[in-house]
Every structure is written in structure tokens, then in C-alpha cells.
Enzyme design. Structure first.
Site, mmCIF file in Angstrom:
data_model
loop_
_atom_site.group_PDB
_atom_site.id
_atom_site.type_symbol
_atom_site.label_atom_id
_atom_site.label_comp_id
_atom_site.label_asym_id
_atom_site.label_seq_id
_atom_site.Cartn_x
_atom_site.Cartn_y
_atom_site.Cartn_z
ATOM 1 N N MET A 1 40.647 39.576 44.343
ATOM 2 C CA MET A 1 39.903 38.659 44.959
ATOM 3 C C MET A 1 39.565 37.337 44.010
ATOM 4 O O MET A 1 39.345 37.481 42.935
ATOM 5 C CB MET A 1 38.714 39.220 45.219
ATOM 6 N N CYS A 2 39.441 36.240 44.806
ATOM 7 C CA CYS A 2 39.363 35.009 43.847
ATOM 8 C C CYS A 2 38.470 34.100 44.561
ATOM 9 O O CYS A 2 38.262 34.293 45.824
ATOM 10 C CB CYS A 2 40.712 34.288 43.476
ATOM 11 N N GLY A 3 37.714 33.331 44.061
ATOM 12 C CA GLY A 3 36.918 32.346 44.464
ATOM 13 C C GLY A 3 37.475 30.858 44.412
ATOM 14 O O GLY A 3 38.046 30.309 43.432
ATOM 15 N N ARG A 32 32.784 36.099 42.758
ATOM 16 C CA ARG A 32 34.086 36.620 43.584
ATOM 17 C C ARG A 32 35.373 37.000 42.321
ATOM 18 O O ARG A 32 36.147 37.541 42.608
ATOM 19 C CB ARG A 32 34.652 35.668 44.527
ATOM 20 N N ASN A 109 44.286 33.082 46.765
ATOM 21 C CA ASN A 109 43.362 34.393 46.927
ATOM 22 C C ASN A 109 44.278 35.210 47.824
ATOM 23 O O ASN A 109 44.025 35.129 49.291
ATOM 24 C CB ASN A 109 41.943 33.894 47.464
#
Length: 686
Positions: A1-3, A32, A109
Site C-alpha cells: 500500500m502506498c500514499g 499508508r 499504488n
């Protein structure tokens, strides 16, 4: 998961980027993606501009403050801030935004499970950047590339050669992406972000979900002076699907922002076909209904009596395709040492966890995860319960009180908590015995004499499910994490964290599911391992992958409204209802769930929404998936029930549907008179 975060503004604007990316939004992004933080700024040429090279740096608080070569222009040039916060799940870590040699920049993401080759040791962000760069300025090639990806994703891609900003989500919208347009003609800035914050400034920064109905493109070299044009490339289910794609999101735009469909009729082709509304020849149920009528009242249903040749073929194919979907989601996890910050010394070393109610959807995923998770690794089962105060002070043992009457009141209270219809006689008996005995794990007396229970329906089915898993898969260490949440903790965390994450969703249902999911994903509770009646030690799950059963009810007619539609409109009406469920699942569930789970630096994965699983289920006659001529707990999700029975989960195979907000009892804690669709006042003032 990425922001992911992108802010686009004209250079003539006086905007300071930190006016939008304030400390709360930055914290939301960093939670995140805890493994890497990086921010780049660049200047993109606008219409009919001459350019010269220069450098610029903008540093957000706690970011790496990287510098990107930029260009300045004489007229309509655009400043662009790209901020990436990475949760590394695959290969070596790749900081974002990722940049190639010609200046393209990518915020990604997602997980590439199939469609383009990604080796086990490779990072799919780098692979995607290379693949997007190879498309050059060809829109059709880029759209074709995105159409082939199997897996959840959201992206923001700055294409240097064309001066265009691309952004969007996968077909189901399994990863969150929001946008906000400032006031002005054109807007002073456009912000695109994985997560927002509740509006608290004047003027308000109101965020809206980017619809998962296509990919969007802003051509910076073709913008007019007083408007902002956004090109839309819709998802289509097949090459012949040329129907109009509604862009209802325009109601949230300033007047100077205009959306238009691609003039060349370019689109993305979905890997998921349309459901067939024709049920074909429907199976005769005379024998099945005779079997049901001959059972004694309360007698357990033996689903093996419903096996027919056609049903068995479908069951075996379904187990195979669902097992492969779980395999893709379990085996792509990078072998990580525990790196999350936890408060318990008893932190887990599990690589995968299941959001676990003990119900049909989650226990099938647990069995299939066992098939593919590495040997010797435990699997966490995350189960959440909210406090229930049901025994008044008058029931507290005091001198001279009738203890038989107290026991009777306790038993009555527990029978109100869980009906025999929902849980079966064995679970109800266990609960009643706990109540009468004053089990310390179920009932605790506070200083006012009111007894507090966490023995909610989902807790009991989870314990029963744990026993079934231990018997069926004895070589695996199963850890049931019992997560007990008091009203005080719920109120505090909702105000501090959850309201910002649920936003822009705002209904009672969003609040109930969002809160339950946030505490479940956090994974802090007490554990039960080898013995259901033992355990009780403090425990924190640090599994970064959480398997979720979302998508099963939507495709297999698991909701009560599906029975109502079938009763009024027959098989074609039910098929249309299920198609609508899939079409709207992004806006009803998945964006919100992504924002909630990822707040803990974890990633929700949805095997029931795997492209191959959805394609397979879409190809079946609807009566093979669900036959609502059969009773509740049998006909709904019939295919999954038969699969569970075939896997050895005989008790779970006939459990009726129970929604998370009711099984965890958060709905009863908050107010039984509320409707799920009502605007939730608890989400209004964080």
C-alpha cells in the site's frame, strides 16, 4: 500500500503547497507508506510556451525533499508537486515518485499479479514505469497496457513528452484515489490524493472519490486560459460496448472544470465480462425441496444431498480459480522481518492475516490461504467485538439478592444478544454458560456494577471457526486475535483517526463498517491459539497482507435484498441486481476500505474480486451460483456453500449471512434506530 499525492497549480498562483498538504494529510499519507517518503516538484510547460531549464525544491515536513530538474515558462506553465509514501511489498524498495531518464514520473499504488511479467525479485513500480515509458505519446498503447493489468491499482503518471497528467483506478476501484478542485476560473489548483481529511478550514477543502469508471488525462499543453479540461477514457466490458459512460462526478466540479470523453473513442477494455441475464435451462429442484421438507425441525442440513453432476463440476472449478487467486495474493509477499512499530512485545511473525468473522466467506479464504502460505508461518485471524452493556446494576450480586434470579436475567440477556437461528444450539449454549459462570473473558464488572460483554455473534462463530481450522489443517498455527473495543476507545479513535479516513463517505453504514474495519486491521488484542478456551495473552498482528471476503455477497446473492429482487423480478431481475452490485462496489465499499486498512501500513487484498474469479462466476448460469428458491443459509451463495462443504467446513457451510456491523455489535452500541443510509452525525465533527 502506498500514499500518493499530486498537486497541480499554475505558476501565477500564490499557493503554498503546505496549504493543501498540512500536517494531518501528510500523516495520513505517511501512515499508508511507512517504508519510504519522497517529494518532488517540477514545472510542466503549458500551451504555446517557450521553456528554459531551472531547478526548484519544495520540502514538506518530514519528507526527503528530493529535487527534480524542472522547466520554467513564460506563460501558462504549471507547478506540480508529487509526493510518494511507500509500503514495500515486493522486490527491493523503490522510492516514489519513480522517475525515468526522460523525465516521466510515476506514483503507483498497486499489485501486478498478472498481465505484464514481473519476476519475484522485481519491484512492480519500476516495471510499470518502464512499460508506461515504452508507450511514448501513443494514447492507445498506454490504455491497452493498463487494460492488461490484473490486480488492484491506482496511479498518477506525469508524461513529460506530451505534457500530460494521467490518473485513475482499476476497474473495481480497489485502491482509493480522491480529488479536490480549488475555486477560481480556472481552479487555483487541482489536488489528487489517496486519502483526504475532514474539511476544517475556510474555504473548505472538500474531497471527492475519483470514480473508477475510467482513466483521466489533463493535457497541460492544450488548456485554455479560463478553463480546465479533463479527458476521460472509460472502462468498457468488451470491444462492442459503446454505451454512454455517465460522469456524475461533474456536479462536484467548479464551473470552469469540464470533462469530456475521448474524441477518438479510445477506452480501456475490462478483463471482466458482463453477466448474462438469461439463466438458461434452470435445474429442477423437486428432489432438493423434498429433502428439505423431510428434515426434522432443527436438523442440520447435509449439503452433500444437494450435489449434482453439474453443481460438482462448478464447485471444483470454483475452488480451483479461487485458490489460484489466494495464491497470487499470499505468495507475492516479500519476506519481511517485523518492521511495524507495535506496542506489544508479543507481536506476531505472520505474513498474512484474514479479516475473520468465522463466517462462510472468511473461513473459506483461511483454508485456501493455508494451502499457499509458507510452511511454519502462522496465520492470524482478526476478529473484532464492541462492548455490550446489558445487565443493569440491579443484577449485580449484593447481600440478600436472589442468585437464581440473577442467573436467569443473565441468560435472558445473552439470548437477546444472539439468536439460536443465527448461531446454532452449540454456540448459544457456550455463550449462556459463559454468562452464568461470569467468564472473565466474556463478562467484566465495571465500577458501577454494569456487566460488559464482548461475546458478540462474530466472536462465537470465530471461535467455532478456529476449532474447525485446527481440525482441518492441524499442521498450521492459527492465531485468533480477539480484538475488544470499548465505547470510550471507539469514540476517541473515531475522532482522532477514523473520521478523516472514512471521508468523503458519511453514512451510518460507512461509520459502522469503517470503525470495525479500522480496529480489526490494527490487530491489537488477545490471542487464542491451540485451545479455544485457553489463551488470553496480549498480542499484536503485524501481518501486512489482510485477506478480505468483500465481493462474495455481491456476486453470489448474499444480501437479503437479492431475495426481494428475485421474488419480484425472477432470474433476469436478480442478474441485473448482481451486475449493479459489481458496477457500484468501488463507490460503496472499496475506496473506503482501502483508506481504512492502509492507515496501519497494511494492505487489504480481495480474492473474490480477482479478475479470473469474477470472469468465471460471470460465465455461470445464475442458478448455479445462487438458487433463492432454497431457504436462507442454503440457496444464497449456494456455490460457495457447496465449496465450503467440499473443503470440509461442514458447519460453516450453512451459516446465514451476517453483516460485519451486526456481527461485531457496533450497530447496537451506536444506536439501533438508525438507518444505514442516514448521514452519520458522529462523522461530522472530528
Amino acid at each position: 500500500m502506498c500514499g500518493l499525492c499530486c498537486i497541480l497549480t499554475r505558476r501565477s498562483s500564490k499557493l503554498c503547497f503546505t496549504d493543501v498538504v498540512d500536517s494531518i494529510l501528510l500523516e495520513n499519507l505517511q501512515r499508508r507508506g511507512p517504508d519510504s517518503h519522497s517529494t518532488l516538484t517540477t514545472t510542466m510547460p503549458g500551451a504555446a510556451n517557450s521553456c528554459s531549464s531551472r531547478k526548484e525544491q519544495v520540502v514538506l515536513p518530514d519528507s526527503d525533499g528530493d529535487v527534480e530538474n524542472s522547466t520554467s515558462s513564460l506563460k501558462f506553465s504549471y507547478d506540480c508537486l508529487l509526493s510518494g509514501h511507500v509500503l514495500n511489498m515486493r522486490g527491493s524498495i523503490c522510492s516514489q515518485p519513480a522517475c525515468d531518464d526522460i523525465g516521466n514520473m510515476l506514483l503507483w499504488n498497486g499489485e501486478v499479479f498478472d498481465g505484464i511479467p514481473v519476476a519475484e525479485e522485481e519491484n512492480d513500480t519500476q516495471i510499470m514505469l518502464q512499460a508506461l515509458g515504452s508507450c511514448h505519446s501513443d494514447k492507445a498503447s498506454l490504455l491497452n497496457l493498463l487494460s492488461t493489468i490484473r490486480g488492484p491499482w491506482a496511479l498518477i503518471y506525469m508524461q513529460r513528452s506530451t505534457g500530460a497528467l494521467w490518473f485513475g483506478r482499476d476497474y473495481f476501484g480497489r485502491r482509493s484515489l480522491l480529488w479536490h478542485f480549488a475555486s477560481g476560473d480556472p481552479p487555483e489548483y487541482v489536488a489528487i490524493c489517496s486519502v483526504g481529511i475532514w474539511p476544517r478550514k475556510v474555504p473548505l477543502i472538500d474531497w471527492h472519490e475519483i470514480p473508477a469508471n475510467g482513466i483521466y488525462r489533463i493535457d497541460l499543453q492544450q488548456q485554455a486560459e479560463s478553463t480546465l479540461l479533463i479527458e476521460h477514457f472509460p472502462w468498457r466490458r468488451d470491444i462492442n460496448d459503446l454505451s454512454e459512460t455517465s460522469i456524475s462526478c461533474e456536479k462536484n466540479f467548479p464551473k470552469s472544470v469540464h470533462m469530456h470523453a475521448s474524441s477518438a473513442l479510445l477506452s480501456l477494455t475490462s478483463l471482466v465480462p458482463t453477466l448474462s441475464y438469461d439463466p438458461g435451462p434452470v435445474m429442477d429442484l423437486t428432489a432438493d425441496l423434498d429433502y428439505m421438507s423431510q428434515r426434522a425441525i432443527g436438523q442440520t442440513v447435509d449439503l452433500s444431498a444437494l450435489y449434482s453432476e453439474e453443481r460438482l463440476v462448478a464447485v471444483h472449478r470454483f475452488i480451483k480459480v479461487l485458490s489460484e487467486a489466494v495464491h497470487r495474493r499470499v505468495c507475492s509477499i516479500r519476506n519481511l522481518q517485523t518492521s511495524l512499530s507495535v506496542v506489544d512485545v508479543n507481536a506476531s511473525q505472520s505474513g498474512v492475516a484474514v479479516l475473520f468473522s468465522g463466517g462462510l466467506d472468511s473461513i473459506v479464504l483461511a483454508v485456501l490461504a493455508h494451502r499457499h502460505a509458507p510452511q511454519g508461518k502462522s496465520i492470524d485471524l482478526l476478529n473484532v467485538a464492541f462492548e455490550q452493556k446489558g445487565l443493569a446494576q440491579c443484577d449485580t450480586v449484593k447481600k440478600g439478592h436472589n442468585t437464581k434470579k440473577i442467573k436467569k436475567n443473565k441468560e435472558r440477556f445473552m439470548q437477546e444478544q444472539i439468536s439460536q437461528k443465527d448461531l446454532g444450539e452449540e454456540c448459544l449454549e457456550n455463550l449462556t454458560q459463559n454468562a452464568i459462570a461470569g467468564d472473565s473473558e466474556g463478562l467484566d464488572a465495571d465500577n458501577k456494577g454494569t456487566l460488559v460483554s464482548f461475546e458478540v455473534p462474530d466472536r462465537l462463530t470465530a471461535r467455532s471457526g478456529l476449532q474447525a481450522l485446527q481440525a482441518l489443517c492441524p499442521g498450521r498455527q492459527w492465531i485468533l486475535v480477539e480484538i475488544n473495543i470499548s465505547r470510550a476507545e471507539l469514540v476517541d479513535e473515531r475522532r482522532r483517526r477514523i473520521t478523516h479516513l472514512v471521508y468523503p463517505a458519511d453514512t451510518v453504514l460507512d461509520d459502522s463498517i469503517g470503525c470495525a474495519l479500522w480496529f480489526a486491521a490494527r490487530g491489537q488484542g488477545t490471542c487464542r491459539g491451540d485451545k479455544v478456551q485457553g489463551g488470553g495473552c496480549s498480542y499484536t498482528s503485524t501481518a501486512r497482507v489482510l485477506l478480505s471476503g468483500v465481493g462474495a455477497d455481491e456476486q453470489l446473492a448474499g444480501y437479503s435484498r437479492h431475495r426481494q429482487r428475485f421474488a419480484t423480478s425472477g432470474w433476469p431481475g436478480l442478474a441485473r441486481e448482481l451486475q449493479m452490485e459489481l458496477d457500484r462496489i468501488s463507490q460503496r465499499n472499496l475506496g473506503r476500505d482501502d483508506r481504512i486498512v492502509s492507515d496501519h501500513g497494511k494492505e487489504a487484498r480481495f480474492p473474490y474480486l480477482d479478475e479470473d474469479v469474477v470472469t468465471f462466476l460471470s460465465s455461470l448460469p445464475i442458478w448455479l451460483k445462487a438458487d433463492l428458491r432454497l431457504p436462507r443459509g442454503i440457496g444464497d451463495k449456494l456455490l460457495l456453500r457447496l465449496a465450503a462443504h467440499w473443503l470440509g467446513l461442514t458447519n460453516a457451510s450453512t451459516l446465514p449471512k451476517r453483516a460485519m456491523q451486526f456481527g461485531s455489535r457496533i450497530a447496537r452500541l451506536e444506536g439501533s434506530r438508525e438507518r444505514g443510509s442516514d448521514c452519520c452525525h458522529r462523522l461530522q465533527k472530528p
